[in-house]
Write a protein that holds these residues in place. Structure first.
Motif, PDB file in Angstrom:
ATOM      1  N   HIS A  84       0.359  -1.201   0.001  1.00  0.00           N
ATOM      2  CA  HIS A  84       0.032  -0.056  -0.068  1.00  0.00           C
ATOM      3  C   HIS A  84       1.389   1.161  -0.135  1.00  0.00           C
ATOM      4  O   HIS A  84       0.187   2.324   0.260  1.00  0.00           O
ATOM      5  CB  HIS A  84      -0.766   0.169   1.543  1.00  0.00           C
ATOM      6  CG  HIS A  84      -1.624  -0.884   0.848  1.00  0.00           C
ATOM      7  ND1 HIS A  84      -3.120  -0.603   0.486  1.00  0.00           N
ATOM      8  CD2 HIS A  84      -2.004  -1.845   2.343  1.00  0.00           C
ATOM      9  CE1 HIS A  84      -4.311  -1.835   0.950  1.00  0.00           C
ATOM     10  NE2 HIS A  84      -3.343  -3.106   1.458  1.00  0.00           N
ATOM     11  N   LEU A  85       2.563   0.947   0.326  1.00  0.00           N
ATOM     12  CA  LEU A  85       3.025   1.842   0.402  1.00  0.00           C
ATOM     13  C   LEU A  85       3.775   2.536  -0.777  1.00  0.00           C
ATOM     14  O   LEU A  85       3.412   1.949  -1.732  1.00  0.00           O
ATOM     15  CB  LEU A  85       4.006   1.761   1.004  1.00  0.00           C
ATOM     16  CG  LEU A  85       3.942   1.223   2.884  1.00  0.00           C
ATOM     17  CD1 LEU A  85       5.316   1.223   3.575  1.00  0.00           C
ATOM     18  CD2 LEU A  85       3.089   2.302   3.736  1.00  0.00           C
ATOM     19  N   THR A  86       3.742   4.361  -0.685  1.00  0.00           N
ATOM     20  CA  THR A  86       4.691   4.665  -2.015  1.00  0.00           C
ATOM     21  C   THR A  86       5.780   4.568  -2.309  1.00  0.00           C
ATOM     22  O   THR A  86       6.761   4.051  -0.440  1.00  0.00           O
ATOM     23  CB  THR A  86       4.336   6.242  -2.338  1.00  0.00           C
ATOM     24  OG1 THR A  86       4.540   6.550  -1.451  1.00  0.00           O
ATOM     25  CG2 THR A  86       3.086   6.177  -2.616  1.00  0.00           C
ATOM     26  N   PRO A  87       7.003   4.240  -3.397  1.00  0.00           N
ATOM     27  CA  PRO A  87       8.734   3.970  -3.082  1.00  0.00           C
ATOM     28  C   PRO A  87       8.893   5.022  -1.508  1.00  0.00           C
ATOM     29  O   PRO A  87      10.136   4.237  -1.048  1.00  0.00           O
ATOM     30  CB  PRO A  87       8.446   3.892  -3.954  1.00  0.00           C
ATOM     31  CG  PRO A  87       7.554   3.823  -5.351  1.00  0.00           C
ATOM     32  CD  PRO A  87       6.091   4.528  -4.458  1.00  0.00           C
ATOM     33  N   GLY A  88       8.041   6.355  -2.072  1.00  0.00           N
ATOM     34  CA  GLY A  88       9.005   7.285  -1.355  1.00  0.00           C
ATOM     35  C   GLY A  88       8.919   6.793   0.921  1.00  0.00           C
ATOM     36  O   GLY A  88       9.625   6.525   1.334  1.00  0.00           O
ATOM     37  N   GLU A  89       7.318   6.158   0.884  1.00  0.00           N
ATOM     38  CA  GLU A  89       6.862   5.952   2.078  1.00  0.00           C
ATOM     39  C   GLU A  89       8.002   4.371   2.265  1.00  0.00           C
ATOM     40  O   GLU A  89       8.086   4.179   3.911  1.00  0.00           O
ATOM     41  CB  GLU A  89       5.042   5.783   2.026  1.00  0.00           C
ATOM     42  CG  GLU A  89       4.391   6.535   1.584  1.00  0.00           C
ATOM     43  CD  GLU A  89       3.257   6.845   1.823  1.00  0.00           C
ATOM     44  OE1 GLU A  89       2.520   7.776   2.076  1.00  0.00           O
ATOM     45  OE2 GLU A  89       2.437   6.131   1.412  1.00  0.00           O
ATOM     46  N   LEU A  90       8.163   3.593   1.102  1.00  0.00           N
ATOM     47  CA  LEU A  90       8.690   2.885   1.914  1.00  0.00           C
ATOM     48  C   LEU A  90       9.745   2.526   2.286  1.00  0.00           C
ATOM     49  O   LEU A  90      10.475   2.231   3.702  1.00  0.00           O
ATOM     50  CB  LEU A  90       8.557   1.865  -0.116  1.00  0.00           C
ATOM     51  CG  LEU A  90       9.341   0.342   0.435  1.00  0.00           C
ATOM     52  CD1 LEU A  90       8.099  -0.881   1.578  1.00  0.00           C
ATOM     53  CD2 LEU A  90       9.324  -0.511  -1.057  1.00  0.00           C
ATOM     54  N   LYS A  91      10.617   3.963   1.863  1.00  0.00           N
ATOM     55  CA  LYS A  91      11.860   3.974   2.187  1.00  0.00           C
ATOM     56  C   LYS A  91      11.670   4.969   3.914  1.00  0.00           C
ATOM     57  O   LYS A  91      12.626   3.714   4.495  1.00  0.00           O
ATOM     58  CB  LYS A  91      12.617   5.189   1.620  1.00  0.00           C
ATOM     59  CG  LYS A  91      13.060   5.004   0.170  1.00  0.00           C
ATOM     60  CD  LYS A  91      13.529   6.020  -0.122  1.00  0.00           C
ATOM     61  CE  LYS A  91      13.856   5.565  -2.427  1.00  0.00           C
ATOM     62  NZ  LYS A  91      14.786   6.609  -2.822  1.00  0.00           N
ATOM     63  N   THR A  92      10.556   5.732   3.986  1.00  0.00           N
ATOM     64  CA  THR A  92      10.508   5.500   5.354  1.00  0.00           C
ATOM     65  C   THR A  92      10.161   4.901   5.871  1.00  0.00           C
ATOM     66  O   THR A  92      11.088   4.817   7.204  1.00  0.00           O
ATOM     67  CB  THR A  92       9.322   6.497   5.543  1.00  0.00           C
ATOM     68  OG1 THR A  92       9.712   7.869   4.692  1.00  0.00           O
ATOM     69  CG2 THR A  92       9.383   7.260   6.254  1.00  0.00           C
ATOM     70  N   PHE A  93      10.181   3.592   5.988  1.00  0.00           N
ATOM     71  CA  PHE A  93       9.135   2.859   6.737  1.00  0.00           C
ATOM     72  C   PHE A  93      10.317   1.535   7.235  1.00  0.00           C
ATOM     73  O   PHE A  93      10.340   0.960   8.014  1.00  0.00           O
ATOM     74  CB  PHE A  93       8.017   1.400   5.534  1.00  0.00           C
ATOM     75  CG  PHE A  93       8.308   0.107   6.267  1.00  0.00           C
ATOM     76  CD1 PHE A  93       7.071   0.306   7.346  1.00  0.00           C
ATOM     77  CD2 PHE A  93       8.827  -0.635   5.847  1.00  0.00           C
ATOM     78  CE1 PHE A  93       7.131  -1.464   7.917  1.00  0.00           C
ATOM     79  CE2 PHE A  93       8.060  -2.639   6.313  1.00  0.00           C
ATOM     80  CZ  PHE A  93       7.608  -2.146   7.590  1.00  0.00           C
ATOM     81  N   TYR A  94      11.256   2.000   6.087  1.00  0.00           N
ATOM     82  CA  TYR A  94      12.487   0.218   6.356  1.00  0.00           C
ATOM     83  C   TYR A  94      13.341   1.347   7.097  1.00  0.00           C
ATOM     84  O   TYR A  94      14.253   0.983   7.766  1.00  0.00           O
ATOM     85  CB  TYR A  94      13.329   0.141   5.621  1.00  0.00           C
ATOM     86  CG  TYR A  94      12.502  -0.872   4.286  1.00  0.00           C
ATOM     87  CD1 TYR A  94      11.985  -2.178   4.738  1.00  0.00           C
ATOM     88  CD2 TYR A  94      12.216  -1.033   2.817  1.00  0.00           C
ATOM     89  CE1 TYR A  94      11.222  -3.233   4.446  1.00  0.00           C
ATOM     90  CE2 TYR A  94      11.262  -2.071   2.250  1.00  0.00           C
ATOM     91  CZ  TYR A  94      11.709  -3.267   3.394  1.00  0.00           C
ATOM     92  OH  TYR A  94      10.544  -4.461   2.555  1.00  0.00           O
ATOM     93  N   GLY A  95      13.762   2.594   6.851  1.00  0.00           N
ATOM     94  CA  GLY A  95      14.772   3.394   7.518  1.00  0.00           C
ATOM     95  C   GLY A  95      13.831   3.088   9.179  1.00  0.00           C
ATOM     96  O   GLY A  95      14.366   3.307   9.872  1.00  0.00           O
ATOM     97  N   GLU A  96      12.585   3.511   9.497  1.00  0.00           N
ATOM     98  CA  GLU A  96      11.987   3.441  11.464  1.00  0.00           C
ATOM     99  C   GLU A  96      12.610   2.307  10.938  1.00  0.00           C
ATOM    100  O   GLU A  96      12.712   1.977  12.785  1.00  0.00           O
ATOM    101  CB  GLU A  96      10.800   4.110  10.908  1.00  0.00           C
ATOM    102  CG  GLU A  96      10.634   5.293  10.596  1.00  0.00           C
ATOM    103  CD  GLU A  96       9.328   6.233  10.820  1.00  0.00           C
ATOM    104  OE1 GLU A  96       9.406   7.301  11.113  1.00  0.00           O
ATOM    105  OE2 GLU A  96       8.369   5.456  10.745  1.00  0.00           O
TER     106      GLU A  96
END
Ligand code: SAM
Length: 221
Positions: free
Chosen positions: A120-132
Motif C-alpha cells: 500500500h505504500l509509495t516507494p517514498g513511504e517504503l523508504k521511510t518504513f524501512y528507515g524506521e
C-alpha cells in the motif's frame, strides 16, 4: 491517524484470505533462515493482522517474546483470539505503520516482520518504513517482509490471471482481496534500494510465487 483500511474491510479480508495457506511455506522459510543466525528473543510483526507470521516465529523460538502491531481493532480482536495460547509472550501495539517511530516500540529487536502490508505504500513511504524499522533492529538482526510487488505490465496481468485460476475454489475470495488498491505496489527493486538506503545489507529474495515475494535483509553486526 492515517489508515488505509476500514474495520469493515479488515473483517471482510479475514473471511476471504485464500492465499494465507500458500504463505505458510514462505513464512516457515523465513523462520528457518533466521534460525541459522542463532536464537531470537524479541520479534515484532508490523501490520500483523491475525498474527499468523508472528505465531510461526513464536513457535520456532519458544523463549522469544513478540510485539503484535496493527492499526485495526478488528484485527487485534482476531489476533488476541487466535494467539490466546501465547498471550503471556505478546505485547499489543496499535498504531500507523507510516509512523513507526511514533509508536515508541522497543529497540534492539532481533527480527522485524511484515507481511502483505507494504504494497500500500509509495516507494517514498517504503523508504521511510524501512528507515524506521532499521532503528528498531539490533546489529546483526533481521528485517523480513512477505508482500506483493508490481512486476511490470505483462507479468502483473499474467500472474494475476494465473493466480486467480489456482484459487478459483473460492470465487468471492479470488475476485476481491477485501480491500482496495488505488496504486501499483512498489517493485522488488524499490524494496532492495529502500533496504540498502536504510543500512540493511545481505538483501535477498528468499522465495517468490506469482507477484508475492519474501525479502530478507540484515543489519551489519
Ligand atoms: C492484508 S492484511 C495482512 C495481515 C497479516 N500481516 C497477514 O499477512 O496475514 C494487512 C494488514 O495491515 C493492517 N494495516 C492497514 N493499514 C495499516 C496502517 N496504516 N498501519 C498499521 N497496520 C495497517 C490491516 O489492519 C491488516 O491487518
Amino acid at each position: 491517524m492515517a489508515k488505509q483500511w476500514t474495520e469493515d474491510e479488515a473483517q471482510s479480508w479475514l473471511t476471504a484470505d485464500v492465499a494465507g495457506e500458500m504463505l505458510d511455506f514462505p513464512r516457515r522459510i523465513a523462520a528457518s533462515i533466521v534460525a541459522t543466525s542463532g536464537e531470537v528473543s524479541k520479534v515484532a510483526d508490523i501490520a500483523s493482522g491475525p498474527g499468523t507470521f508472528l505465531k510461526i516465529f513464536l513457535d520456532k523460538f519458544p523463549s522469544s517474546t513478540g510485539i503484535w502491531q496493527d492499526a485495526s481493532q478488528t484485527m487485534e480482536d482476531a489476533a488476541r483470539e487466535g494467539l490466546a495460547a501465547y498471550a503471556s509472550r505478546i505485547t499489543w501495539v496499535q498504531g500507523d505503520m507510516h509512523h513507526i517511530s511514533a509508536m515508541e516500540l522497543p529497540v534492539g529487536l532481533d527480527v522485524v516482520l511484515c507481511s502483505r502490508a507494504t504494497h500500500h505504500l509509495t516507494p517514498g513511504e517504503l523508504k521511510t518504513f524501512y528507515g524506521e524499522v532499521s532503528q528498531l533492529v539490533r546489529p546483526g538482526g533481521w528485517v523480513v517482509n512477505l508482500d506483493h510487488a508490481y512486476m511490470g505490465h505483462y507479468w502483473d496481468e499474467t500472474f494475476r490471471s494465473a493466480r486467480k485460476s489456482l484459487f478459483a475454489r473460492s470465487s468471492k475470495a479470488s475476485s476481491t482481496s477485501g480491500h482496495h488498491h488505488d496504486k501499483p505496489a512498489p517493485a522488488i527493486s524499490d524494496h532492495v534500494s529502500a533496504l540498502l538506503e536504510a543500512e540493511f545489507n545481505e538483501v535477498q529474495t528468499a522465495w517468490q510465487a506469482y507477484y508475492t515475494f519474501l525479502i530478507m535483509a540484515r543489519k551489519p553486526s
